[in-house]
Design a protein around this motif. Structure first.
Motif, PDB file in Angstrom:
ATOM      1  N   SER A   1       8.977   6.647   3.708  1.00 21.51           N
ATOM      2  CA  SER A   1       7.810   5.786   3.918  1.00 21.51           C
ATOM      3  C   SER A   1       6.821   6.345   4.933  1.00 21.51           C
ATOM      4  O   SER A   1       5.678   5.875   5.014  1.00 21.51           O
ATOM      5  CB  SER A   1       8.257   4.382   4.360  1.00 21.51           C
ATOM      6  N   HIS A   2       7.218   7.375   5.713  1.00 23.74           N
ATOM      7  CA  HIS A   2       6.278   7.953   6.674  1.00 23.74           C
ATOM      8  C   HIS A   2       5.131   8.675   5.971  1.00 23.74           C
ATOM      9  O   HIS A   2       4.112   8.975   6.599  1.00 23.74           O
ATOM     10  CB  HIS A   2       7.005   8.902   7.635  1.00 23.74           C
ATOM     11  N   PHE A   3       5.287   8.978   4.682  1.00 24.78           N
ATOM     12  CA  PHE A   3       4.222   9.622   3.918  1.00 24.78           C
ATOM     13  C   PHE A   3       3.392   8.616   3.112  1.00 24.78           C
ATOM     14  O   PHE A   3       2.530   9.020   2.345  1.00 24.78           O
ATOM     15  CB  PHE A   3       4.814  10.643   2.940  1.00 24.78           C
ATOM     16  N   TYR A   4       3.680   7.320   3.286  1.00 22.92           N
ATOM     17  CA  TYR A   4       3.048   6.317   2.420  1.00 22.92           C
ATOM     18  C   TYR A   4       2.162   5.380   3.224  1.00 22.92           C
ATOM     19  O   TYR A   4       2.585   4.930   4.302  1.00 22.92           O
ATOM     20  CB  TYR A   4       4.144   5.506   1.716  1.00 22.92           C
ATOM     21  N   PRO A   5       0.967   5.021   2.719  1.00 22.14           N
ATOM     22  CA  PRO A   5       0.255   5.668   1.609  1.00 22.14           C
ATOM     23  C   PRO A   5      -0.395   6.952   2.070  1.00 22.14           C
ATOM     24  O   PRO A   5      -0.330   7.278   3.256  1.00 22.14           O
ATOM     25  CB  PRO A   5      -0.790   4.616   1.229  1.00 22.14           C
ATOM     26  N   ILE A   6      -1.019   7.684   1.170  1.00 23.83           N
ATOM     27  CA  ILE A   6      -1.705   8.916   1.546  1.00 23.83           C
ATOM     28  C   ILE A   6      -3.195   8.643   1.599  1.00 23.83           C
ATOM     29  O   ILE A   6      -3.824   8.335   0.594  1.00 23.83           O
ATOM     30  CB  ILE A   6      -1.398  10.060   0.557  1.00 23.83           C
ATOM     31  N   LEU A   7      -3.735   8.702   2.838  1.00 26.08           N
ATOM     32  CA  LEU A   7      -5.159   8.452   3.090  1.00 26.08           C
ATOM     33  C   LEU A   7      -5.607   7.145   2.435  1.00 26.08           C
ATOM     34  O   LEU A   7      -6.617   7.084   1.739  1.00 26.08           O
ATOM     35  CB  LEU A   7      -6.006   9.636   2.607  1.00 26.08           C
ATOM     36  N   ASP A   8      -4.821   6.108   2.672  1.00 27.35           N
ATOM     37  CA  ASP A   8      -5.103   4.747   2.227  1.00 27.35           C
ATOM     38  C   ASP A   8      -5.105   4.623   0.703  1.00 27.35           C
ATOM     39  O   ASP A   8      -5.673   3.691   0.147  1.00 27.35           O
ATOM     40  CB  ASP A   8      -6.457   4.267   2.777  1.00 27.35           C
ATOM     41  N   THR A   9      -4.461   5.573   0.032  1.00 26.98           N
ATOM     42  CA  THR A   9      -4.369   5.530  -1.421  1.00 26.98           C
ATOM     43  C   THR A   9      -2.923   5.301  -1.829  1.00 26.98           C
ATOM     44  O   THR A   9      -2.036   6.077  -1.447  1.00 26.98           O
ATOM     45  CB  THR A   9      -4.868   6.843  -2.056  1.00 26.98           C
ATOM     46  N   VAL A  10      -2.672   4.248  -2.582  1.00 30.86           N
ATOM     47  CA  VAL A  10      -1.319   3.930  -3.032  1.00 30.86           C
ATOM     48  C   VAL A  10      -0.941   4.878  -4.170  1.00 30.86           C
ATOM     49  O   VAL A  10      -1.692   5.050  -5.121  1.00 30.86           O
ATOM     50  CB  VAL A  10      -1.234   2.474  -3.514  1.00 30.86           C
ATOM     51  N   PHE A  11       0.216   5.501  -4.052  1.00 29.75           N
ATOM     52  CA  PHE A  11       0.679   6.419  -5.087  1.00 29.75           C
ATOM     53  C   PHE A  11       1.996   5.928  -5.673  1.00 29.75           C
ATOM     54  O   PHE A  11       2.560   4.936  -5.216  1.00 29.75           O
ATOM     55  CB  PHE A  11       0.834   7.843  -4.532  1.00 29.75           C
ATOM     56  N   SER A  12       2.492   6.629  -6.656  1.00 31.05           N
ATOM     57  CA  SER A  12       3.734   6.238  -7.322  1.00 31.05           C
ATOM     58  C   SER A  12       4.886   6.220  -6.333  1.00 31.05           C
ATOM     59  O   SER A  12       5.022   7.116  -5.487  1.00 31.05           O
ATOM     60  CB  SER A  12       4.040   7.207  -8.469  1.00 31.05           C
ATOM     61  N   THR A  13       5.729   5.213  -6.452  1.00 32.23           N
ATOM     62  CA  THR A  13       6.880   5.123  -5.557  1.00 32.23           C
ATOM     63  C   THR A  13       7.859   6.275  -5.770  1.00 32.23           C
ATOM     64  O   THR A  13       8.699   6.545  -4.908  1.00 32.23           O
ATOM     65  CB  THR A  13       7.614   3.786  -5.768  1.00 32.23           C
ATOM     66  N   ARG A  14       7.753   6.962  -6.899  1.00 34.83           N
ATOM     67  CA  ARG A  14       8.634   8.110  -7.134  1.00 34.83           C
ATOM     68  C   ARG A  14       8.409   9.198  -6.094  1.00 34.83           C
ATOM     69  O   ARG A  14       9.349   9.902  -5.706  1.00 34.83           O
ATOM     70  CB  ARG A  14       8.396   8.673  -8.540  1.00 34.83           C
ATOM     71  N   LEU A  15       7.160   9.355  -5.653  1.00 38.25           N
ATOM     72  CA  LEU A  15       6.882  10.332  -4.602  1.00 38.25           C
ATOM     73  C   LEU A  15       7.566   9.932  -3.301  1.00 38.25           C
ATOM     74  O   LEU A  15       8.029  10.786  -2.549  1.00 38.25           O
ATOM     75  CB  LEU A  15       5.374  10.457  -4.389  1.00 38.25           C
TER      76      LEU A  15
END
Length: 516
Positions: free
Chosen positions: A243-257
């Protein structure tokens, strides 16, 4: 740059990061009870010294003696309850945690650059959920200090063996009186003493904690919840670790990442353990690393089990994110000694700096919206509870409150573009908001009023943005409400009559009882 100059620069940057974290509370913190804070408020208002047992009672699965005691002491000194002070106290917990890492670096002669990475991971906006919530700030930040302090004292000879052992026991008990995940300290500490060959201390540690646990769990009521399927548990556990990489620049990405980042974080830790085992380092350093990481990982495992009803997206942005940061940061701190070429240090420094900037960018909006929600909570609390003479809590006053006069508003039917129902919520949409202003919907009936913050959802960086406000109709007072739009800038507040009258029907709702 020589070593002394480098260390001075690192400590100067760490000091600035700490000041930035404290500034977040100063600027965005609001002295208002939020959720579980109301239980603290009730306890303090009804407290008497012949009922001190109330300080030790369970709050859900936790005994939050520290939170209650700190609040009670402050009230006894100042005469009132201040939830913003609780937020500041939580910052002291984070500073104490930072000091423990500094002691580790000095004791084991680790690369001081790792301290900078740790500070970047501790003092950033991703702690907003804890930092701007009084009770959570003390509980969830101070437990880190007590847990790491206990395990460090147990596995590290800072002082004499006897003094360190006593200190570890005291910190462990304080941790148990701070947050429920402190139950992990006892088995981890027992394993540390076993590997150190301290049989007598093992028996003492086991005996004391057996007695403390026997007392601790008196009156505990197990919550009724389904335990996750083993696959769901591992997926939640991996997501929390990444979770320290989430989100990336305020962009929600796939939880698989998130699963991938979590797996990489765990594999990184296993690599560090492998190098520590086969290096010439002392067992003390290896045990210290294992003990600290076992507590962090164990906490995330408990969360994956106990919060199995949370969606993965919620877990990724929750108040437990700091554990993911600390796992990654502790991995870096102990691995720097094994990196012989500067290239890998530059790569890790780049990743750490990106994670810090990413946290600041991604959570700045949540910091601002949390502040607005708390401001609205103050106004709504004043609307429903007009007499604060019989309570220790005194709500703050805001300059814009004098603008909440329906007789002096400017009529503007273009305000509030649309209104819609969604389940129990009534949604208000506005497509032309100033990004750096605070915007609210104000509902006013003959007998009551209610303030709703408009959360920014999307728009340009410097232009106008879209916003949405949520009104939870559960137990909301049924009535006819006139709708207003409130816009607050640094220097002034403007109230607009949106010329929209709503007949809002509340939904009767009884919340499940809490173990307060």
């Amino acid at each position: 740059m020589n070593e002394t100059a480098k260390n001075r620069a690192i400590y100067a940057i760490i000091s600035l990061l700490i000041l930035g974290s404290v500034w977040m509370v100063l600027r965005f913190g609001v002295n208002v009870p939020h959720w579980d804070d109301h239980a603290i408020r009730v306890l303090i208002d009804e407290f008497s010294w012949n009922k001190t047992g109330g300080l030790f009672k369970f709050h859900n699965e936790h005994r939050i003696w520290l939170t209650r005691t700190v609040t009670l002491i402050y009230k006894s000194i100042s005469g009132h309850t201040d939830f913003k002070f609780m937020m500041y106290f939580g910052q002291f917990g984070l500073v104490g945690l930072m000091v423990l890492y500094i002691l580790l670096v000095r004791h084991f002669k680790l690369n001081s650059l790792g301290l900078l990475f740790i500070a970047l991971f501790i003092f950033n906006f991703s702690t907003v959920e804890n930092s701007l919530w009084g009770m959570a700030a003390i509980q969830n930040h101070c437990i880190l200090f007590f847990a790491v302090g206990s395990l460090s004292l147990l596995s590290t000879s800072y002082f004499s063996e006897k003094a360190s052992f006593i200190g570890a026991i005291v910190f462990s008990i304080l941790a148990l009186l701070t947050s429920g995940n402190a139950v992990l300290i006892a088995p981890i500490g027992l394993a540390v003493l076993f590997f150190l060959g301290r049989k007598r201390q093992m028996l003492i540690w086991l005996g004391i904690h057996a007695l403390v646990f026997a007392i601790y769990f008196i009156g505990f009521e197990k919550s009724v919840s389904e335990r996750p399927h083993i696959e769901d548990f591992f997926l939640n556990f991996l997501a929390l670790n990444g979770s320290h990489f989430y989100p990336i620049l305020d962009t929600v990405f796939s939880t698989r990442l998130a699963y991938i980042f979590g797996l990489l974080n765990i594999l990184f830790g296993l690599w560090v353990i492998f190098r520590l085992f086969f290096s010439k380092d002392t067992n003390e350093k290896t045990l210290n690393f294992l003990a600290i990481q076992a507590f962090f990982l164990g906490t995330l495992a408990l969360v994956a089990i106990g919060r199995n009803d949370y969606q993965v997206v919620t877990l990724l942005s929750s108040k437990y994110k700091i554990y993911s940061f600390l796992i990654f940061g502790t991995n870096i701190l102990f691995c720097l000694q094994f990196l012989k070429t500067p290239k890998w240090k530059y790569i890790l420094a780049t990743i750490a700096l990106f994670l810090f900037v990413n946290a600041e960018v991604s959570y700045l909006g949540l910091v601002r919206s949390t502040h607005m929600e708390r401001v609205a909570d103050v106004i709504n609390l004043k609307s429903t509870e007009t007499d604060f003479n019989n309570t220790s809590y005194n709500p703050p006053k805001f300059d814009f409150e004098k603008s909440l006069q329906a007789e002096t508003t400017e009529v503007d039917p273009s305000k509030i573009d649309s209104i819609a129902f969604s389940g129990n919520n009534l949604l208000f949409f506005e497509n032309n908001l100033q990004k750096f202003h605070e915007n609210y919907i104000w509902l006013k009936s003959k007998d009551s009023q209610y303030l709703l913050p408009l959360r920014l959802v999307k728009g340009s960086l410097f232009g106008t943005v879209e916003g949405i406000a949520y009104l939870d109709r559960r137990n909301f007072k049924t009535d006819f409400y006139q709708t207003y739009f409130l816009e607050i800038s640094e220097n002034e507040a403007a109230l607009y009559d949106a010329v929209k009258t709503l007949n809002i029907e509340g939904i009767p709702y009884t919340e499940a009882p809490k173990n307060w």
